[in-house]
Design a protein around this motif. Structure first.
Motif, PDB file in Angstrom:
ATOM      1  N   LEU A  51       0.816  -1.206   0.000  1.00  7.03           N
ATOM      2  CA  LEU A  51       0.000   0.000   0.000  1.00  7.03           C
ATOM      3  C   LEU A  51       0.852   1.259   0.000  1.00  7.03           C
ATOM      4  N   PHE A  52       1.931   1.240   0.761  1.00  2.00           N
ATOM      5  CA  PHE A  52       2.796   2.416   0.836  1.00  2.00           C
ATOM      6  C   PHE A  52       3.343   2.762  -0.545  1.00  2.00           C
ATOM      7  N   THR A  53       3.859   1.759  -1.246  1.00  2.00           N
ATOM      8  CA  THR A  53       4.437   1.979  -2.564  1.00  2.00           C
ATOM      9  C   THR A  53       3.383   2.459  -3.543  1.00  2.00           C
ATOM     10  N   THR A  54       2.175   1.921  -3.449  1.00  4.26           N
ATOM     11  CA  THR A  54       1.090   2.335  -4.331  1.00  4.26           C
ATOM     12  C   THR A  54       0.766   3.808  -4.152  1.00  4.26           C
ATOM     13  N   MET A  55       0.697   4.256  -2.894  1.00  5.33           N
ATOM     14  CA  MET A  55       0.407   5.668  -2.643  1.00  5.33           C
ATOM     15  C   MET A  55       1.523   6.571  -3.150  1.00  5.33           C
ATOM     16  N   ILE A  56       2.769   6.114  -3.007  1.00  3.88           N
ATOM     17  CA  ILE A  56       3.893   6.902  -3.505  1.00  3.88           C
ATOM     18  C   ILE A  56       3.812   7.035  -5.025  1.00  3.88           C
ATOM     19  N   ILE A  57       3.496   5.945  -5.715  1.00  2.00           N
ATOM     20  CA  ILE A  57       3.386   5.972  -7.170  1.00  2.00           C
ATOM     21  C   ILE A  57       2.244   6.890  -7.604  1.00  2.00           C
ATOM     22  N   VAL A  58       1.117   6.822  -6.885  1.00  7.56           N
ATOM     23  CA  VAL A  58      -0.007   7.718  -7.175  1.00  7.56           C
ATOM     24  C   VAL A  58       0.429   9.167  -7.044  1.00  7.56           C
ATOM     25  N   TRP A  59       1.173   9.463  -5.986  1.00 14.44           N
ATOM     26  CA  TRP A  59       1.650  10.839  -5.779  1.00 14.44           C
ATOM     27  C   TRP A  59       2.567  11.268  -6.916  1.00 14.44           C
ATOM     28  N   ILE A  60       3.496  10.402  -7.312  1.00 15.08           N
ATOM     29  CA  ILE A  60       4.451  10.760  -8.362  1.00 15.08           C
ATOM     30  C   ILE A  60       3.737  11.076  -9.679  1.00 15.08           C
ATOM     31  N   PHE A  61       2.798  10.236 -10.078  1.00 17.99           N
ATOM     32  CA  PHE A  61       2.178  10.382 -11.392  1.00 17.99           C
ATOM     33  C   PHE A  61       1.044  11.401 -11.426  1.00 17.99           C
ATOM     34  N   TRP A  62       0.413  11.661 -10.272  1.00 16.81           N
ATOM     35  CA  TRP A  62      -0.683  12.618 -10.235  1.00 16.81           C
ATOM     36  C   TRP A  62      -0.283  13.920  -9.535  1.00 16.81           C
ATOM     37  N   SER A  63       0.983  14.107  -9.324  1.00 17.70           N
ATOM     38  CA  SER A  63       1.446  15.321  -8.656  1.00 17.70           C
ATOM     39  C   SER A  63       1.162  16.556  -9.518  1.00 17.70           C
ATOM     40  N   PRO A  64       0.499  17.559  -8.967  1.00 21.24           N
ATOM     41  CA  PRO A  64       0.203  18.773  -9.745  1.00 21.24           C
ATOM     42  C   PRO A  64       1.448  19.524 -10.198  1.00 21.24           C
ATOM     43  N   SER A  65       2.521  19.442  -9.419  1.00 17.46           N
ATOM     44  CA  SER A  65       3.739  20.186  -9.740  1.00 17.46           C
ATOM     45  C   SER A  65       4.907  19.294 -10.119  1.00 17.46           C
ATOM     46  N   ASN A  66       4.639  17.989 -10.372  1.00 15.13           N
ATOM     47  CA  ASN A  66       5.710  17.042 -10.694  1.00 15.13           C
ATOM     48  C   ASN A  66       6.749  17.047  -9.572  1.00 15.13           C
ATOM     49  N   ILE A  67       6.302  16.688  -8.378  1.00 11.80           N
ATOM     50  CA  ILE A  67       7.087  16.861  -7.153  1.00 11.80           C
ATOM     51  C   ILE A  67       8.425  16.128  -7.188  1.00 11.80           C
ATOM     52  N   LEU A  68       8.481  14.963  -7.830  1.00 12.47           N
ATOM     53  CA  LEU A  68       9.728  14.212  -7.876  1.00 12.47           C
ATOM     54  C   LEU A  68      10.797  14.961  -8.665  1.00 12.47           C
ATOM     55  N   GLU A  69      10.398  15.685  -9.703  1.00 16.02           N
ATOM     56  CA  GLU A  69      11.340  16.470 -10.491  1.00 16.02           C
ATOM     57  C   GLU A  69      11.815  17.701  -9.737  1.00 16.02           C
ATOM     58  N   ILE A  70      10.938  18.270  -8.927  1.00 13.55           N
ATOM     59  CA  ILE A  70      11.272  19.520  -8.222  1.00 13.55           C
ATOM     60  C   ILE A  70      12.130  19.258  -6.987  1.00 13.55           C
ATOM     61  N   HIS A  71      11.768  18.247  -6.202  1.00  9.91           N
ATOM     62  CA  HIS A  71      12.472  17.957  -4.952  1.00  9.91           C
ATOM     63  C   HIS A  71      12.872  16.478  -4.875  1.00  9.91           C
ATOM     64  N   PRO A  72      13.689  15.993  -5.796  1.00  9.42           N
ATOM     65  CA  PRO A  72      14.014  14.555  -5.779  1.00  9.42           C
ATOM     66  C   PRO A  72      14.749  14.114  -4.532  1.00  9.42           C
ATOM     67  N   ARG A  73      15.685  14.920  -4.052  1.00  7.88           N
ATOM     68  CA  ARG A  73      16.489  14.509  -2.894  1.00  7.88           C
ATOM     69  C   ARG A  73      15.624  14.353  -1.647  1.00  7.88           C
ATOM     70  N   VAL A  74      14.723  15.285  -1.421  1.00  8.99           N
ATOM     71  CA  VAL A  74      13.839  15.218  -0.253  1.00  8.99           C
ATOM     72  C   VAL A  74      12.854  14.062  -0.403  1.00  8.99           C
ATOM     73  N   PHE A  75      12.372  13.859  -1.620  1.00  9.57           N
ATOM     74  CA  PHE A  75      11.426  12.770  -1.869  1.00  9.57           C
ATOM     75  C   PHE A  75      12.081  11.428  -1.596  1.00  9.57           C
ATOM     76  N   TYR A  76      13.326  11.238  -2.058  1.00  9.40           N
ATOM     77  CA  TYR A  76      14.055   9.996  -1.799  1.00  9.40           C
ATOM     78  C   TYR A  76      14.246   9.789  -0.301  1.00  9.40           C
ATOM     79  N   LEU A  77      14.573  10.873   0.407  1.00  9.84           N
ATOM     80  CA  LEU A  77      14.800  10.776   1.847  1.00  9.84           C
ATOM     81  C   LEU A  77      13.526  10.366   2.564  1.00  9.84           C
ATOM     82  N   MET A  78      12.394  10.919   2.135  1.00  7.92           N
ATOM     83  CA  MET A  78      11.112  10.565   2.739  1.00  7.92           C
ATOM     84  C   MET A  78      10.811   9.084   2.560  1.00  7.92           C
ATOM     85  N   VAL A  79      10.986   8.593   1.334  1.00  9.76           N
ATOM     86  CA  VAL A  79      10.711   7.183   1.042  1.00  9.76           C
ATOM     87  C   VAL A  79      11.680   6.280   1.798  1.00  9.76           C
ATOM     88  N   GLY A  80      12.971   6.625   1.773  1.00  8.73           N
ATOM     89  CA  GLY A  80      13.984   5.801   2.427  1.00  8.73           C
ATOM     90  C   GLY A  80      13.821   5.735   3.936  1.00  8.73           C
TER      91      GLY A  80
END
Length: 340
Positions: free
Chosen positions: A221-250
């Motif tokens: 479930l956790f991974t599914t929600m992360i994928i939903v966030w990545i693909f439906w992000s209004p601002s393409n959050i992974l592109e804008i803040h990749p380092r913080v996003f990786y830290l959150m997931v890790g």
């Protein structure tokens, strides 16, 4: 929350019966690294606590992460036309990475050398290793970087999950078999990457790039929600803040892994879901998918990362304190509490 106890009385009783069992068949580890560590460990004084060695190595990995975040905050430093990371930084990172790997290899030997081996030491070691995964992988990303000659942030996200999944898979196997089968890739990657950092300073990052892509099956479930966030992000959050996003997931991964390790070592049933992390993530993903501005989404990511980090640190500190009290030891000293 200051006095919250994460380890149940049943689990504490299970720790009393725990016996470490691992299998390492890696030739590099058996014939090169272990003889090297057996020599290095003799340098350390016998009063030095193994957990202090473990924690020092972890801090070096975190320092490398912070250092590369300063010189390469958005992973574009390796791209053409951008200011590259100074050569001396690569050398420092390479040396510190190998030093951290060495400390991770000698902490157990120091424990046996000083007759101070405890289940807490193994939990402390593997728990920090689980968090080190994200710091290590994200630091390596700066070698390849983004841009036309680099690797996309999503590909790096896939690679990060491959590493995280490989780590947790070995501990899930131990949860079911009672034996930790150490993966060959760990020693090979640590030695290789430490060398690559230094060579990068000499020949440049372009010489080390090779395109790669991983297909990964997202099953929880956790991974599914992360994928939903990545693909439906209004601002393409992974592109804008990749380092913080990786830290959150890790960090979320590390916390779940620590729960698994505690259950494995205490021979207790592992909970299916970690609601402490799932509920905040579910709330953020729900809010984001209703539509928010780029600024609000960025704030939510930083807040969520902070919540995950503080929750994980609180969990780690409380578990270490509980087990220290249970085994009547100090986590960072070989002195006994009753010797004061």
């Amino acid at each position: 929350m200051a006095g919250y106890e994460y380890v149940s009385s049943e689990q504490l009783a299970g720790f009393d019966k725990y016996k470490y069992s691992a299998v390492d068949t890696n030739p590099l580890s058996l014939y090169v690294m272990h003889p090297f560590w057996n020599t290095i460990v003799k340098i350390f004084p016998t009063w030095l606590a193994p957990n202090l060695i473990t924690f020092s190595g972890f801090l070096l990995v975190v320092f490398n992460f912070v250092l590369m975040a300063y010189f390469d905050p958005d992973f574009y430093a390796s791209a053409p036309g951008h200011r590259h990371v100074p050569d001396w930084v690569w050398i420092v990172v390479g040396i510190l990475n190998f030093t951290a790997y060495t400390l991770d290899g000698v902490d157990g030997k120091q424990a046996r050398r000083t007759n101070s081996s405890t289940p807490l030491g193994e939990l402390f070691d593997h728990g920090l290793d689980s968090w080190s995964c994200v710091f290590f992988v994200v630091t390596v990303y700066s070698i390849f970087g983004r841009g036309p000659s680099g690797v996309s942030v999503f590909v790096l996200y896939i690679l990060l999950w491959v590493v995280l999944f490989s780590f947790i898979l070995s501990h899930w196997e131990k949860y079911n078999t009672g034996v930790l089968f150490l993966p060959w890739g760990y020693d090979i990657s640590q030695v290789t990457i430490s060398f690559v950092y230094i060579v990068t300073a000499i020949v440049g990052v372009e010489a080390w790039y090779e395109p790669f892509l991983f297909n990964f099956l997202y099953r929880d479930l956790f991974t599914t929600m992360i994928i939903v966030w990545i693909f439906w992000s209004p601002s393409n959050i992974l592109e804008i803040h990749p380092r913080v996003f990786y830290l959150m997931v890790g960090t979320a991964f590390a916390n779940s892994t620590c729960h698994l390790i505690v259950c494995q070592m205490s021979s207790t049933r592992c909970p299916t879901l970690n609601w402490l992390l799932l509920l905040p993530l579910l709330l953020v993903v729900t809010v984001v998918n209703f539509g928010v501005t780029s600024y609000v989404e960025s704030v939510l990511l930083y807040v969520l990362t902070t919540v995950f980090t503080l929750a994980h640190i609180h969990y780690g500190v409380r578990v270490v304190k509980q087990l220290s009290n249970h085994f009547q030891i100090y986590p960072f000293s070989l002195r006994k509490p009753n010797s004061d």
